[in-house]
Motif scaffolding. Sequence first.
Motif, PDB file in Angstrom:
ATOM      1  N   ILE A  16       0.839  -1.196   0.000  1.00 20.08           N
ATOM      2  CA  ILE A  16       0.000   0.000   0.000  1.00 20.08           C
ATOM      3  C   ILE A  16       0.879   1.254   0.000  1.00 20.08           C
ATOM      4  O   ILE A  16       0.394   2.338  -0.295  1.00 20.08           O
ATOM      5  CB  ILE A  16      -1.009   0.004   1.168  1.00 20.08           C
ATOM      6  CG1 ILE A  16      -0.315  -0.154   2.519  1.00 20.08           C
ATOM      7  CG2 ILE A  16      -2.049  -1.083   0.960  1.00 20.08           C
ATOM      8  CD1 ILE A  16      -1.241  -0.048   3.728  1.00 20.08           C
ATOM      9  N   ILE A  17       2.147   1.071   0.337  1.00 19.62           N
ATOM     10  CA  ILE A  17       3.171   2.111   0.194  1.00 19.62           C
ATOM     11  C   ILE A  17       4.400   1.429  -0.373  1.00 19.62           C
ATOM     12  O   ILE A  17       4.809   0.375   0.116  1.00 19.62           O
ATOM     13  CB  ILE A  17       3.534   2.768   1.542  1.00 19.62           C
ATOM     14  CG1 ILE A  17       2.337   3.513   2.132  1.00 19.62           C
ATOM     15  CG2 ILE A  17       4.729   3.714   1.378  1.00 19.62           C
ATOM     16  CD1 ILE A  17       2.576   4.059   3.526  1.00 19.62           C
ATOM     17  N   ASP A  18       4.975   2.018  -1.387  1.00 20.67           N
ATOM     18  CA  ASP A  18       6.222   1.530  -1.982  1.00 20.67           C
ATOM     19  C   ASP A  18       6.958   2.750  -2.502  1.00 20.67           C
ATOM     20  O   ASP A  18       6.758   3.172  -3.644  1.00 20.67           O
ATOM     21  CB  ASP A  18       5.949   0.522  -3.117  1.00 20.67           C
ATOM     22  CG  ASP A  18       7.225  -0.167  -3.578  1.00 20.67           C
ATOM     23  OD1 ASP A  18       8.329   0.217  -3.145  1.00 20.67           O
ATOM     24  OD2 ASP A  18       7.101  -1.095  -4.407  1.00 20.67           O
ATOM     25  N   ARG A  19       7.762   3.349  -1.654  1.00 19.05           N
ATOM     26  CA  ARG A  19       8.402   4.631  -1.979  1.00 19.05           C
ATOM     27  C   ARG A  19       9.906   4.509  -1.877  1.00 19.05           C
ATOM     28  O   ARG A  19      10.440   4.038  -0.870  1.00 19.05           O
ATOM     29  CB  ARG A  19       7.899   5.689  -0.990  1.00 19.05           C
ATOM     30  CG  ARG A  19       8.459   7.072  -1.202  1.00 19.05           C
ATOM     31  CD  ARG A  19       7.854   7.717  -2.424  1.00 19.05           C
ATOM     32  NE  ARG A  19       8.074   9.131  -2.418  1.00 19.05           N
ATOM     33  CZ  ARG A  19       8.770   9.759  -3.352  1.00 19.05           C
ATOM     34  NH1 ARG A  19       9.292   9.097  -4.352  1.00 19.05           N
ATOM     35  NH2 ARG A  19       8.930  11.061  -3.284  1.00 19.05           N
ATOM     36  N   VAL A  20      10.581   4.944  -2.934  1.00 16.19           N
ATOM     37  CA  VAL A  20      12.043   5.063  -2.929  1.00 16.19           C
ATOM     38  C   VAL A  20      12.352   6.510  -3.274  1.00 16.19           C
ATOM     39  O   VAL A  20      11.830   7.044  -4.257  1.00 16.19           O
ATOM     40  CB  VAL A  20      12.707   4.124  -3.954  1.00 16.19           C
ATOM     41  CG1 VAL A  20      14.220   4.304  -3.940  1.00 16.19           C
ATOM     42  CG2 VAL A  20      12.340   2.675  -3.701  1.00 16.19           C
ATOM     43  N   ARG A  21      13.147   7.141  -2.470  1.00 11.14           N
ATOM     44  CA  ARG A  21      13.531   8.542  -2.691  1.00 11.14           C
ATOM     45  C   ARG A  21      14.870   8.808  -2.018  1.00 11.14           C
ATOM     46  O   ARG A  21      15.390   7.968  -1.308  1.00 11.14           O
ATOM     47  CB  ARG A  21      12.465   9.501  -2.142  1.00 11.14           C
ATOM     48  CG  ARG A  21      12.229   9.380  -0.638  1.00 11.14           C
ATOM     49  CD  ARG A  21      11.698  10.653   0.017  1.00 11.14           C
ATOM     50  NE  ARG A  21      12.700  11.680  -0.005  1.00 11.14           N
ATOM     51  CZ  ARG A  21      12.546  12.866  -0.595  1.00 11.14           C
ATOM     52  NH1 ARG A  21      11.431  13.182  -1.180  1.00 11.14           N
ATOM     53  NH2 ARG A  21      13.523  13.752  -0.581  1.00 11.14           N
ATOM     54  N   SER A  22      15.397   9.972  -2.234  1.00  7.12           N
ATOM     55  CA  SER A  22      16.626  10.372  -1.563  1.00  7.12           C
ATOM     56  C   SER A  22      16.304  10.725  -0.119  1.00  7.12           C
ATOM     57  O   SER A  22      15.290  11.377   0.149  1.00  7.12           O
ATOM     58  CB  SER A  22      17.244  11.567  -2.290  1.00  7.12           C
ATOM     59  OG  SER A  22      18.340  12.037  -1.548  1.00  7.12           O
ATOM     60  N   ALA A  23      17.151  10.317   0.791  1.00 12.64           N
ATOM     61  CA  ALA A  23      16.939  10.633   2.204  1.00 12.64           C
ATOM     62  C   ALA A  23      17.179  12.106   2.488  1.00 12.64           C
ATOM     63  O   ALA A  23      16.733  12.629   3.505  1.00 12.64           O
ATOM     64  CB  ALA A  23      17.854   9.784   3.075  1.00 12.64           C
ATOM     65  N   THR A  24      17.895  12.777   1.600  1.00  9.92           N
ATOM     66  CA  THR A  24      18.148  14.210   1.746  1.00  9.92           C
ATOM     67  C   THR A  24      17.564  14.926   0.538  1.00  9.92           C
ATOM     68  O   THR A  24      17.330  14.327  -0.506  1.00  9.92           O
ATOM     69  CB  THR A  24      19.649  14.501   1.864  1.00  9.92           C
ATOM     70  OG1 THR A  24      20.310  14.014   0.700  1.00  9.92           O
ATOM     71  CG2 THR A  24      20.251  13.855   3.095  1.00  9.92           C
ATOM     72  N   LEU A  25      17.326  16.197   0.695  1.00 14.79           N
ATOM     73  CA  LEU A  25      16.802  16.996  -0.417  1.00 14.79           C
ATOM     74  C   LEU A  25      17.970  17.338  -1.327  1.00 14.79           C
ATOM     75  O   LEU A  25      18.773  18.211  -1.018  1.00 14.79           O
ATOM     76  CB  LEU A  25      16.096  18.240   0.103  1.00 14.79           C
ATOM     77  CG  LEU A  25      14.845  17.945   0.919  1.00 14.79           C
ATOM     78  CD1 LEU A  25      14.299  19.215   1.558  1.00 14.79           C
ATOM     79  CD2 LEU A  25      13.787  17.302   0.067  1.00 14.79           C
ATOM     80  N   CYS A  26      18.066  16.616  -2.429  1.00 13.62           N
ATOM     81  CA  CYS A  26      19.173  16.784  -3.370  1.00 13.62           C
ATOM     82  C   CYS A  26      18.716  17.606  -4.567  1.00 13.62           C
ATOM     83  O   CYS A  26      17.551  17.614  -4.918  1.00 13.62           O
ATOM     84  CB  CYS A  26      19.639  15.418  -3.894  1.00 13.62           C
ATOM     85  SG  CYS A  26      20.276  14.371  -2.593  1.00 13.62           S
ATOM     86  N   ASP A  27      19.684  18.253  -5.183  1.00 18.30           N
ATOM     87  CA  ASP A  27      19.369  18.996  -6.418  1.00 18.30           C
ATOM     88  C   ASP A  27      19.262  18.045  -7.583  1.00 18.30           C
ATOM     89  O   ASP A  27      19.810  17.021  -7.653  1.00 18.30           O
ATOM     90  CB  ASP A  27      20.469  20.021  -6.709  1.00 18.30           C
ATOM     91  CG  ASP A  27      20.440  21.150  -5.677  1.00 18.30           C
ATOM     92  OD1 ASP A  27      19.367  21.398  -5.100  1.00 18.30           O
ATOM     93  OD2 ASP A  27      21.505  21.769  -5.476  1.00 18.30           O
TER      94      ASP A  27
END
Length: 184
Positions: A173-184
């Motif tokens: 129901i959630i499957d999220r991959v993202r950067s742990a930091t706010l990257c440019d």
Amino acid sequence: MRKLIRSVAVGASLAASVLFAPQAIAQDAHAPEQQIAGTDVQLSPNGARDAQTRAIAEANAAEVSAAATLCGTGYELEFAEQLPDSRRYGTLFTYVKSSVGSYGVCALFDNNTSSAKHMKLKLCPNKEGAACPTDEGTYSQYAGPVKYESSNGLYVMCAPVTAIMWDANGTPIIDRVRSATLCD
């Protein structure tokens, strides 16, 4: 005593701004607040600039504070995201720390449902071949924290974090991959 010292320092800083750079006051008036109201948690510079992170932090001060405590001393809120969307089955929080010779990133995946769910939280340093700290199991409150600390900030910045939550039938129901930091 601590507030008094901080007030004196702020007053001295403001006086210096008036004497030397009046435009600095106007700029500071528009700068986002660095501390989350009602907590001891600081926003990282990126977190302070991110409207979504600030809004989630202000609305969920207790959760933000609890997650920061689990990450440890020196961590600042970098990013907060409701998942999968406004339905908010979970909230992903990431924190960063940066001090002389010590950098860190920490993630916590909050379970916002009314029941225990199978959850997985994985954080991979931005370094080829490095182990990825992972926390997986059935949780009623949260998965994590998972963190990576290094003497080299390059391994911390832009580190991918994965947050997965499954329903009782084993469907994500959630499957999220993202950067742990706010990257440019």
